[in-house]
Design a protein around this motif. Structure first.
Motif, mmCIF file in Angstrom:
data_model
loop_
_atom_site.group_PDB
_atom_site.id
_atom_site.type_symbol
_atom_site.label_atom_id
_atom_site.label_comp_id
_atom_site.label_asym_id
_atom_site.label_seq_id
_atom_site.Cartn_x
_atom_site.Cartn_y
_atom_site.Cartn_z
ATOM 1 N N HIS A 136 0.831 -1.208 0.000
ATOM 2 C CA HIS A 136 0.000 0.000 0.000
ATOM 3 C C HIS A 136 0.866 1.258 0.000
ATOM 4 C CE1 HIS A 136 -3.323 2.704 1.164
ATOM 5 N NE2 HIS A 136 -2.453 3.227 2.029
ATOM 6 N N LEU A 137 1.879 1.264 0.865
ATOM 7 C CA LEU A 137 2.730 2.452 0.995
ATOM 8 C C LEU A 137 3.569 2.671 -0.261
ATOM 9 C CD1 LEU A 137 3.872 1.948 4.700
ATOM 10 C CD2 LEU A 137 2.253 3.665 3.868
ATOM 11 N N ARG A 138 4.093 1.600 -0.802
ATOM 12 C CA ARG A 138 4.917 1.752 -1.999
ATOM 13 C C ARG A 138 4.098 2.185 -3.209
ATOM 14 N NH1 ARG A 138 8.787 -3.365 -0.365
ATOM 15 N NH2 ARG A 138 10.429 -2.087 0.611
ATOM 16 N N ALA A 139 2.836 1.793 -3.240
ATOM 17 C CA ALA A 139 1.967 2.256 -4.314
ATOM 18 C C ALA A 139 1.731 3.760 -4.221
ATOM 19 C CB ALA A 139 0.638 1.506 -4.264
ATOM 20 N N ALA A 140 1.812 4.283 -2.995
ATOM 21 C CA ALA A 140 1.593 5.723 -2.794
ATOM 22 C C ALA A 140 2.878 6.531 -2.916
ATOM 23 C CB ALA A 140 0.957 5.964 -1.424
ATOM 24 N N LEU A 141 4.014 5.856 -3.117
ATOM 25 C CA LEU A 141 5.306 6.548 -3.153
ATOM 26 C C LEU A 141 5.502 7.411 -4.397
ATOM 27 C CD1 LEU A 141 8.193 4.211 -1.905
ATOM 28 C CD2 LEU A 141 7.696 6.542 -1.161
ATOM 29 N N GLN A 142 4.759 7.107 -5.456
ATOM 30 C CA GLN A 142 4.968 7.813 -6.725
ATOM 31 C C GLN A 142 4.816 9.320 -6.516
ATOM 32 O OE1 GLN A 142 2.530 6.367 -9.881
ATOM 33 N NE2 GLN A 142 3.393 7.730 -11.426
ATOM 34 N N GLY A 143 5.809 10.059 -6.979
ATOM 35 C CA GLY A 143 5.782 11.508 -6.846
ATOM 36 C C GLY A 143 6.480 12.026 -5.612
ATOM 37 N N PHE A 144 6.929 11.143 -4.732
ATOM 38 C CA PHE A 144 7.629 11.554 -3.505
ATOM 39 C C PHE A 144 9.075 11.084 -3.571
ATOM 40 C CE2 PHE A 144 3.193 11.345 -2.157
ATOM 41 C CZ PHE A 144 3.038 12.547 -1.479
ATOM 42 N N ASP A 145 9.987 11.998 -3.262
ATOM 43 C CA ASP A 145 11.406 11.674 -3.277
ATOM 44 C C ASP A 145 11.807 11.105 -1.915
ATOM 45 O OD1 ASP A 145 14.085 11.438 -3.725
ATOM 46 O OD2 ASP A 145 14.499 13.588 -3.863
ATOM 47 N N CYS A 146 11.466 9.849 -1.691
ATOM 48 C CA CYS A 146 11.841 9.187 -0.440
ATOM 49 C C CYS A 146 11.794 7.682 -0.664
ATOM 50 C CB CYS A 146 10.948 9.604 0.722
ATOM 51 S SG CYS A 146 9.240 9.095 0.577
ATOM 52 N N THR A 147 12.285 6.937 0.317
ATOM 53 C CA THR A 147 12.343 5.483 0.212
ATOM 54 C C THR A 147 11.783 4.842 1.474
ATOM 55 O OG1 THR A 147 14.578 5.407 1.151
ATOM 56 C CG2 THR A 147 14.387 5.574 -1.264
ATOM 57 N N ILE A 148 11.337 3.580 1.311
ATOM 58 C CA ILE A 148 10.895 2.768 2.448
ATOM 59 C C ILE A 148 11.734 1.500 2.454
ATOM 60 C CG2 ILE A 148 8.971 1.606 3.583
ATOM 61 C CD1 ILE A 148 7.073 3.283 1.895
ATOM 62 N N THR A 149 12.372 1.234 3.575
ATOM 63 C CA THR A 149 13.211 0.047 3.695
ATOM 64 C C THR A 149 12.725 -0.798 4.871
ATOM 65 O OG1 THR A 149 15.091 1.336 2.887
ATOM 66 C CG2 THR A 149 15.569 -0.797 3.900
ATOM 67 N N ASP A 150 12.489 -2.058 4.619
ATOM 68 C CA ASP A 150 12.095 -2.972 5.686
ATOM 69 C C ASP A 150 13.359 -3.399 6.431
ATOM 70 O OD1 ASP A 150 11.146 -4.921 7.351
ATOM 71 O OD2 ASP A 150 10.050 -6.029 5.809
ATOM 72 N N ILE A 151 13.527 -2.925 7.647
ATOM 73 C CA ILE A 151 14.725 -3.240 8.431
ATOM 74 C C ILE A 151 14.407 -4.219 9.555
ATOM 75 C CG2 ILE A 151 15.830 -1.033 7.888
ATOM 76 C CD1 ILE A 151 15.046 -0.107 10.739
ATOM 77 N N SER A 152 13.295 -4.932 9.434
ATOM 78 C CA SER A 152 12.854 -5.825 10.509
ATOM 79 C C SER A 152 13.879 -6.886 10.828
ATOM 80 C CB SER A 152 11.533 -6.490 10.118
ATOM 81 O OG SER A 152 10.543 -5.520 9.819
ATOM 82 N N ALA A 153 14.617 -7.368 9.825
ATOM 83 C CA ALA A 153 15.585 -8.431 10.075
ATOM 84 C C ALA A 153 16.821 -7.933 10.809
ATOM 85 C CB ALA A 153 15.997 -9.070 8.744
#
Length: 881
Positions: A126-143
């Motif tokens: 959901h979040l990555r689908a909304a990323l378009q147009g925003f200069d930022c990244t989401i990284t899963d650091i759970s591990a």
């Protein structure tokens, strides 16, 4: 089971004998050998550990990270600053919840978003689908990072010990800290899912997870599984996605505003723009507000809500069970079970938590919005209708360090109504008043720093005529600003008030004084009201603007209640549109001395916020306030502000032995006249504006906001007592103030020498005021204060700057001013310190020794006592009988 995911602590759970289950695709402990009930109770009594490493940990970075999060979360991300977290919801366009989450700002350049374990992949998509147009990244650091929830009354003690005794976070909820736990890097959040007032979530590198878990177990924490986590969150009425969020039992989508936490998690700030679901949420909010006012004429916008529910009949509720009122289906149970609790005995602060426990059938439900608190309903439990009730809540966290169950049906004390023959009651009152007077004035040693005993002259004059008379008056321009009285018989009180103003001008060293306010709180309210009115003086056609940013001492750091948004400032302070909180910024304190202001950091905040009003003053005060340094800074930086000093506790110390606020640059001084200043209980306002100053108009407004703005009858008798106290203070101030400061320092040294833990800086003998603070152990303050009172030593238990509230108080706040008036000197305070140490540290009964010490000091000093005034007072007393 082999396909299930495992957290960094899987092997630790298995070694401890945990029962492992499938939880949202993760192999997690549901319980340990002791069982869910024991785990629940241990959390509430001591401290439990919960492996929450299965939760998704998403790192959001990049130049537009804030804008992106504003778009995809319901909360106002702009309100976050480094060191803070916020509860939030990930909305969809319909106003439903994709998930609920927590957003953390441990660092300036990124955010940590923690989401529910079973929803992590869905949330990421959901979040990555909304990323378009925003200069930022989401990284899963759970591990890379493990997460351990450390929850319960002793959690703070354990983690603080691992941190070398240093405070991990500020004591308020959602505070964050980056610490070293015995050399292991950790990020600590004062958050949690158990409802515990003392609870933390600790993020450590994966390789450190087992070490931290085992180390805390060594210190006395117990592991707890998902079962206890569920009963604890249910007791705290916290929603769980899939139960109180997401899809309802009837298959419909639960609106976000059906969940009570939405009022904290949803923002409509302009800062957020048109975020996902905003239009739908605004519509829900409109209905939510109508229902808050009990307007249920249209339930279509928010037909149902999440609420607590408690069974009154014997049975157990489970999710999905139907709820009825009569024949009408009104909702469903969303979460329900049998929850344990500790029984108690006693009342108020004397409440004792027993070892015995009970169980109660409670839960949460999705129920029609027009069902009110205390309404009765019926739950269909396997075809049998059982009586239930909708309580306001299942527990309270308002008395840390313990969460306390609220059992439905416990009766409040009945409100009595007087009756019968009042004559015996009147006689009893007189006898008890005499008994109390003798106890407090002849047998007790009073160390409460906000109290003093007025002289006999002050007390007699306060009870004389014109007590209970009226003397409303104001200056009238038509009569060249002369006072005009609205009542007759006021010539004497007019003379008294004029002389009182003259004496207080001399005492303050200022130009104007207002003496009609009845308390320090009222003095502050009059000033705040005047400042707001002054701000709006050129525009009376629009709604008045409230005060912009105000800088003060936070109440947790010893600040005055009357200078807080919850106190006298409440009706006059604006809401910051960015933070959506009152526009207040607090003075920072020194890292090595939380009782002292950090001046250089304060200057940075003043430069950043440019506050309209700076309020000095504390109720827990060991140090002078840096008035001169801040005055110099705001003048050099040309920052238009008003500097006010609320001297309630130190009003009687104005002078060379403490500080001269007006000489140092204060513009307004308020105070209480019955603490270190030994008059009757009143308030006072002083300013140092001259008639040709622009702000002299503010002074005129202060006068008008006093009368008629705050008072009508301003208690004329106590004005006489106040004038006598002013005469006494101006006559004896130098020797009195010198003795108070010397006694406070001496008392602090003696307490330390006798083994007590005295707070403050030993380089200055711990204090620069009349106050001395002794640490007695977290949460021990109320009990020790009660113990001392039983031994005729009256003190004030107090929360220190790193404690959560008055029930968690770990200190005693004491003042020497009253006993100094009764002749106590260094040797007497040393005797007292020894008695207190015996009582506090060894539990010794010292009542008789205290009475003996007090009996040696019954004559008041620093007041007029010659034969002529004694004769005049006897004549006055004879007429008052």
């Amino acid at each position: 089971m082999s396909e299930l995911k495992r957290t960094q602590l899987y092997d630790v759970h298995v070694a401890a004998g945990a029962e492992m289950v499938d939880f949202g695709g993760w192999e997690m402990p549901i319980q340990y050998p002791g069982g869910i009930i024991a785990e629940h109770l241990y959390t509430r009594q001591v401290c439990s550990l919960f492996d929450v490493s299965h939760m998704g940990r998403l790192l959001v970075e990049g130049p537009e990270r804030k804008a992106f999060l504003q778009h995809v979360l319901t909360s106002n991300v702009a309100a976050l600053d480094v060191g803070l977290a916020q509860y939030c919801i990930i909305p969809n366009e319909n106003g439903g919840a994709v998930d609920d989450a927590y957003l953390y700002m441990f660092q300036e350049d990124n955010y940590l978003l923690v989401v529910n374990a079973a929803n992590t992949e869905k949330d990421l998509a959901h979040l990555r689908a909304a990323l378009q147009g925003f200069d930022c990244t989401i990284t899963d650091i759970s591990a890379d990072w493990a997460a351990i929830a450390v929850q319960g009354p002793r959690s703070k003690e354990m983690l603080t010990a691992l941190n070398g005794g240093a405070q991990m976070t500020e004591p308020m909820k959602n505070a964050l800290g980056t610490v070293s736990l015995e050399g292991h890097y950790a990020r600590v959040a004062k958050t949690g899912y158990t409802g515990e007032p003392l609870g933390y979530e600790v993020y450590v590198r994966s390789e450190d997870a087992a070490w931290l878990w085992n180390r805390l177990v060594e210190m006395g924490a117990h592991p707890a599984g998902l079962g206890a986590r569920d009963t604890l969150r249910m007791e705290a009425s916290m929603p769980l996605y899939g139960h109180e969020m997401g899809t309802a039992p009837d298959g419909s989508e639960i609106p976000i505003f059906a969940v009570p936490l939405a009022k904290f998690a949803v923002s409509f700030s302009e800062q957020k723009g048109d975020y996902i679901g905003r239009a739908a949420l605004e519509k829900q909010h409109k209905y939510f507000m109508k229902y808050m006012d009990r307007d249920f004429s249209d339930l279509s916008g928010l037909p149902r809500k999440i609420a607590p529910i408690a069974l009154e009949d014997r049975g157990v509720m489970r999710a999905g069970m139907e709820i009825y009122q009569g024949d009408k289906l009104v909702g469903w149970v969303t979460s329900g079970t049998m929850v344990p609790y500790f029984k108690t005995e006693g009342q108020g602060l004397s409440t004792v938590i027993l070892e015995a426990s009970g169980k109660r059938a409670i839960g949460l439900c999705y129920i029609d919005s027009d069902i009110l608190t205390d309404d009765t309903v019926e739950v269909d439990v396997r075809g049998k209708r059982l009586k239930a009730v909708i309580p306001a809540r299942h527990m309270s966290v308002g008395a840390p360090p313990f969460a306390r169950p609220l059992l439905y049906g416990v009766e409040e004390d009945e409100h009595g109504v007087g009756g019968g023959d009042r004559a015996p009651k009147a006689l009893e009152l007189v006898h008890k008043a005499l008994e109390n007077h003798i106890w407090r004035q002849e047998q007790c040693i009073n160390l409460i720093p906000s109290e003093n005993t007025p002289s006999r002259a002050v007390r007699l004059l306060s009870g004389s005529d014109p007590a209970c008379r009226y003397a409303e008056h104001k200056k009238v321009l038509a009569f060249y600003e002369k006072e005009v009285f609205y009542y007759q018989g006021t010539k004497f009180i007019d003379e008294v008030e004029r002389r009182l103003v003259e004496e207080m001008r001399a005492y303050f060293g200022c130009t104007e004084v207002e003496t009609r306010t009845l308390s320090g709180q009222m003095s502050n309210m009059a000033v705040f009201s005047a400042l707001m009115d002054w701000k709006n003086r050129v525009d009376r056609k629009h709604e008045a603007k409230r005060l912009g940013y105000v800088m003060n001492n936070h109440i947790i750091k010893g600040g005055h209640l009357s200078a807080q948004p919850m106190g006298a400032l409440h009706d006059y302070i604006a809401i910051d549109p960015v933070t959506e909180k009152p526009a207040v910024v607090n003075f920072p304190v020194c890292a090595d001395n939380p009782y002292k202001m950090d001046v250089e950091e304060t200057k940075k905040l003043i430069d950043r916020y440019r506050p309209e009003l700076i309020i000095f003053g504390k109720s827990m005060v060991l140090h002078k306030e840096p008035v001169a340094a801040i005055r110099q800074f705001v003048d050099e930086q040309n920052i238009p502000t008003t500097i006010m000093y609320d001297m309630a506790h130190v009003l009687g110390l104005i002078g060379d032995h403490f500080q001269n606020p007006f000489a140092e640059g204060a513009e307004i001084v308020t105070g209480s006249t019955h603490k270190t200043f030994f008059g009757p209980q009143r308030g006072v306002i002083g300013v140092n504006y001259k008639e040709d100053d622009l702000k002299y108009g503010l002074w005129k407004t202060i006068e008008s906001r006093t009368f008629p703005g705050s008072v009508s009858n301003h208690h004329l008798g106590t004005q006489l007592g106040m004038l006598m106290a002013a005469y006494e203070m101006n006559q004896f101030r130098d020797v009195y103030q010198k003795a108070v400061i010397e006694n406070a320092k001496s008392f602090a040294r003696s307490l330390k020498a006798h083994g007590l833990d005295v707070a403050g800086d030993p380089a200055i003998d711990y204090t620069e005021t009349h106050q001395v603070i002794v640490s007695v152990g977290y949460g021990e303050g109320p009990e020790i204060a009660e113990r001392l009172e039983r031994n005729n030593i009256v003190v004030n238990y107090q929360a220190t700057p790193d404690e959560e509230g008055f029930t968690a108080s770990g200190a005693l706040r004491m003042g020497v001013s009253e006993m100094t008036r009764f002749g106590f000197e260094a040797a007497d305070f040393d005797r007292l310190a020894a008695l207190m140490a015996d009582c506090i540290l060894r539990g010794t009964e010292v009542k008789e020794e205290v009475k003996k010490l007090r009996s040696e000091h019954l004559e008041m000093r620093y007041c007029f006592s010659d034969a002529e005034i004694d004769e005049a007072l006897e004549n006055l007393a004879a007429k008052l009988v």
